[in-house]
Write a protein that holds these residues in place. Structure first.
Motif, PDB file in Angstrom:
ATOM      1  N   ASN A   1     -14.761  27.692 -15.631  1.00 16.58           N
ATOM      2  CA  ASN A   1     -14.443  26.384 -15.235  1.00 16.58           C
ATOM      3  C   ASN A   1     -15.162  25.260 -16.305  1.00 16.58           C
ATOM      4  O   ASN A   1     -16.406  25.345 -16.287  1.00 16.58           O
ATOM      5  CB  ASN A   1     -14.411  26.083 -13.773  1.00 16.58           C
ATOM      6  N   ALA A   2     -14.212  24.263 -16.220  1.00 17.57           N
ATOM      7  CA  ALA A   2     -14.927  22.962 -16.782  1.00 17.57           C
ATOM      8  C   ALA A   2     -15.676  22.405 -15.556  1.00 17.57           C
ATOM      9  O   ALA A   2     -14.774  22.217 -14.661  1.00 17.57           O
ATOM     10  CB  ALA A   2     -14.054  22.051 -17.539  1.00 17.57           C
ATOM     11  N   VAL A   3     -16.766  21.867 -15.466  1.00 19.86           N
ATOM     12  CA  VAL A   3     -17.492  21.291 -14.275  1.00 19.86           C
ATOM     13  C   VAL A   3     -17.958  20.040 -14.390  1.00 19.86           C
ATOM     14  O   VAL A   3     -18.803  20.055 -15.720  1.00 19.86           O
ATOM     15  CB  VAL A   3     -18.332  22.200 -13.568  1.00 19.86           C
ATOM     16  N   LEU A   4     -18.224  19.105 -13.723  1.00 20.36           N
ATOM     17  CA  LEU A   4     -18.824  17.757 -13.598  1.00 20.36           C
ATOM     18  C   LEU A   4     -19.733  17.717 -12.420  1.00 20.36           C
ATOM     19  O   LEU A   4     -19.295  18.069 -11.329  1.00 20.36           O
ATOM     20  CB  LEU A   4     -17.745  16.676 -13.751  1.00 20.36           C
TER      21      LEU A   4
ATOM     22  N   SER B   1      -9.597  20.277 -12.575  1.00 16.69           N
ATOM     23  CA  SER B   1      -8.508  21.142 -12.473  1.00 16.69           C
ATOM     24  C   SER B   1      -7.106  20.259 -12.318  1.00 16.69           C
ATOM     25  O   SER B   1      -7.459  19.145 -11.529  1.00 16.69           O
ATOM     26  CB  SER B   1      -8.593  22.428 -12.100  1.00 16.69           C
ATOM     27  N   GLY B   2      -6.210  20.734 -12.301  1.00 22.34           N
ATOM     28  CA  GLY B   2      -4.897  20.389 -11.695  1.00 22.34           C
ATOM     29  C   GLY B   2      -4.798  20.406 -10.574  1.00 22.34           C
ATOM     30  O   GLY B   2      -3.363  19.775  -9.843  1.00 22.34           O
ATOM     31  N   SER B   3      -5.765  21.144  -9.549  1.00 23.39           N
ATOM     32  CA  SER B   3      -5.376  21.009  -8.109  1.00 23.39           C
ATOM     33  C   SER B   3      -6.436  20.403  -7.605  1.00 23.39           C
ATOM     34  O   SER B   3      -6.622  20.726  -6.067  1.00 23.39           O
ATOM     35  CB  SER B   3      -5.694  22.866  -7.820  1.00 23.39           C
ATOM     36  N   MET B   4      -7.129  19.597  -7.972  1.00 24.31           N
ATOM     37  CA  MET B   4      -7.897  18.670  -7.124  1.00 24.31           C
ATOM     38  C   MET B   4      -7.313  17.640  -6.221  1.00 24.31           C
ATOM     39  O   MET B   4      -6.156  17.302  -6.505  1.00 24.31           O
ATOM     40  CB  MET B   4      -8.878  17.850  -8.316  1.00 24.31           C
ATOM     41  N   SER B   5      -7.875  17.219  -5.308  1.00 22.12           N
ATOM     42  CA  SER B   5      -7.345  16.161  -4.409  1.00 22.12           C
ATOM     43  C   SER B   5      -7.552  15.063  -4.856  1.00 22.12           C
ATOM     44  O   SER B   5      -8.472  14.787  -5.877  1.00 22.12           O
ATOM     45  CB  SER B   5      -7.950  16.543  -2.954  1.00 22.12           C
ATOM     46  N   PRO B   6      -6.852  14.035  -4.624  1.00 25.91           N
ATOM     47  CA  PRO B   6      -7.172  12.673  -5.009  1.00 25.91           C
ATOM     48  C   PRO B   6      -8.442  12.110  -4.706  1.00 25.91           C
ATOM     49  O   PRO B   6      -8.981  11.603  -5.439  1.00 25.91           O
ATOM     50  CB  PRO B   6      -6.049  11.777  -4.166  1.00 25.91           C
TER      51      PRO B   6
ATOM     52  N   VAL C   1      -9.845  26.979 -20.177  1.00 24.81           N
ATOM     53  CA  VAL C   1     -10.646  25.672 -19.696  1.00 24.81           C
ATOM     54  C   VAL C   1      -9.878  24.467 -20.096  1.00 24.81           C
ATOM     55  O   VAL C   1      -9.785  23.398 -19.237  1.00 24.81           O
ATOM     56  CB  VAL C   1     -11.927  25.798 -20.433  1.00 24.81           C
ATOM     57  N   GLN C   2      -9.148  24.503 -21.327  1.00 24.50           N
ATOM     58  CA  GLN C   2      -8.460  23.198 -21.615  1.00 24.50           C
ATOM     59  C   GLN C   2      -7.345  22.844 -20.810  1.00 24.50           C
ATOM     60  O   GLN C   2      -7.085  21.852 -20.408  1.00 24.50           O
ATOM     61  CB  GLN C   2      -7.850  23.500 -23.052  1.00 24.50           C
ATOM     62  N   GLU C   3      -6.598  23.863 -20.414  1.00 19.99           N
ATOM     63  CA  GLU C   3      -5.611  23.973 -19.269  1.00 19.99           C
ATOM     64  C   GLU C   3      -6.029  22.914 -18.218  1.00 19.99           C
ATOM     65  O   GLU C   3      -5.250  22.403 -17.627  1.00 19.99           O
ATOM     66  CB  GLU C   3      -4.815  25.127 -19.019  1.00 19.99           C
ATOM     67  N   GLY C   4      -7.130  23.729 -17.530  1.00 20.88           N
ATOM     68  CA  GLY C   4      -7.658  22.735 -16.465  1.00 20.88           C
ATOM     69  C   GLY C   4      -8.148  21.355 -16.362  1.00 20.88           C
ATOM     70  O   GLY C   4      -7.771  20.535 -15.809  1.00 20.88           O
TER      71      GLY C   4
ATOM     72  N   PHE D   1      -6.677  18.092 -14.845  1.00 20.49           N
ATOM     73  CA  PHE D   1      -7.456  16.959 -14.471  1.00 20.49           C
ATOM     74  C   PHE D   1      -7.158  15.651 -15.049  1.00 20.49           C
ATOM     75  O   PHE D   1      -6.932  14.534 -14.385  1.00 20.49           O
ATOM     76  CB  PHE D   1      -9.018  17.207 -14.671  1.00 20.49           C
ATOM     77  N   LEU D   2      -6.772  15.538 -16.150  1.00 19.97           N
ATOM     78  CA  LEU D   2      -6.342  14.340 -17.026  1.00 19.97           C
ATOM     79  C   LEU D   2      -4.876  13.915 -16.434  1.00 19.97           C
ATOM     80  O   LEU D   2      -4.962  12.550 -16.299  1.00 19.97           O
ATOM     81  CB  LEU D   2      -6.228  14.512 -18.349  1.00 19.97           C
TER      82      LEU D   2
END
Length: 209
Positions: A5-8, A33-38, A167-170, A174-175
């Motif tokens: 995962n790309a992590v921050l 990722s695209g599954s993050m909550s607001p 990783v790029q897809e994740g 997020f973007l």
């Protein structure tokens, strides 16, 4: 099975009030990722805004969400404490980015696929070594002169391009969520914010063939 995962790093800001954020422990890692909550997206942007709003801003306190995002946009290049987190479900070993490692440099892993090594941060100090057609990762190597102890995570070199595409897809997910978040909280800056993060974190740029 490997999970990469790309992590921050999660923010350590006390009483952050410019926009809603998730109740996360400070200075840990959140996967982008695209599954993050607001609320998780808000936490990620709070970390990025705090980390990138200091240079040239003096001691003037931020006055609200728009100014916080505007300062992020004014950064020469976005700094994103984090990197790639690698977890081996078979051995339950996890290699996390060390201190001073930045997610903005995640594409340097493409050089690893070409046989190069890269620095992964310190305290902890992850270590990367090449062994034939395999990359070996250790979670922490205190002494770079001695062989690291413990069981490494092994990545087949030929698998790295596919891993990095995932990783790029994740990051692309997020973007997309970031743009949705910005349209709600700072609508006049939404397009600029998405473009800034896309460019500085090298998210959408195609991989070399």
């Amino acid at each position: 099975m490997l999970i990469v995962n790309a992590v921050l790093e999660t923010p350590g800001i006390v009483d952050f009030s410019f926009w809603p954020v998730a109740d996360l422990p400070p200075y840990q890692f959140m996967a982008l990722s695209g599954s993050m909550s607001p609320l998780e997206v808000g936490s990620a942007l709070a970390m990025l805004a705090d980390c990138n709003s200091r240079a040239g801003a003096g001691d003037r306190p931020l006055s609200g969400a728009s100014e916080a995002i505007r300062r992020l946009l004014e950064a020469d290049k976005v700094i994103a404490p984090g990197g790639l987190r690698v977890h081996d479900t078979r051995t339950n070993v996890t290699v996390r980015p060390g201190c001073c490692c930045g997610l903005e440099d995640w594409r340097e892993w493409l050089d690893v696929a070409d046989g190069e090594t890269r620095w992964l941060g310190h305290d902890p100090s992850p270590r990367l070594e090449h062994a034939d057609e395999v990359v070996q990762l250790w979670p922490d190597s205190i002494d770079a002169q001695n062989a690291p102890s413990g069981q490494p995570i092994k990545i087949v070199m030929g698998d790295l391009p596919g891993i990095l595409h995932t990783v790029q897809e994740g990051l692309q997910g997020f973007l997309s969520l970031t743009k949705q978040w910005a349209n709600r909280h700072v609508p006049t800056l939404a397009e600029d914010l998405a473009a800034k993060l896309d460019e500085d974190l090298a998210i959408s740029e195609p991989f070399p063939t």
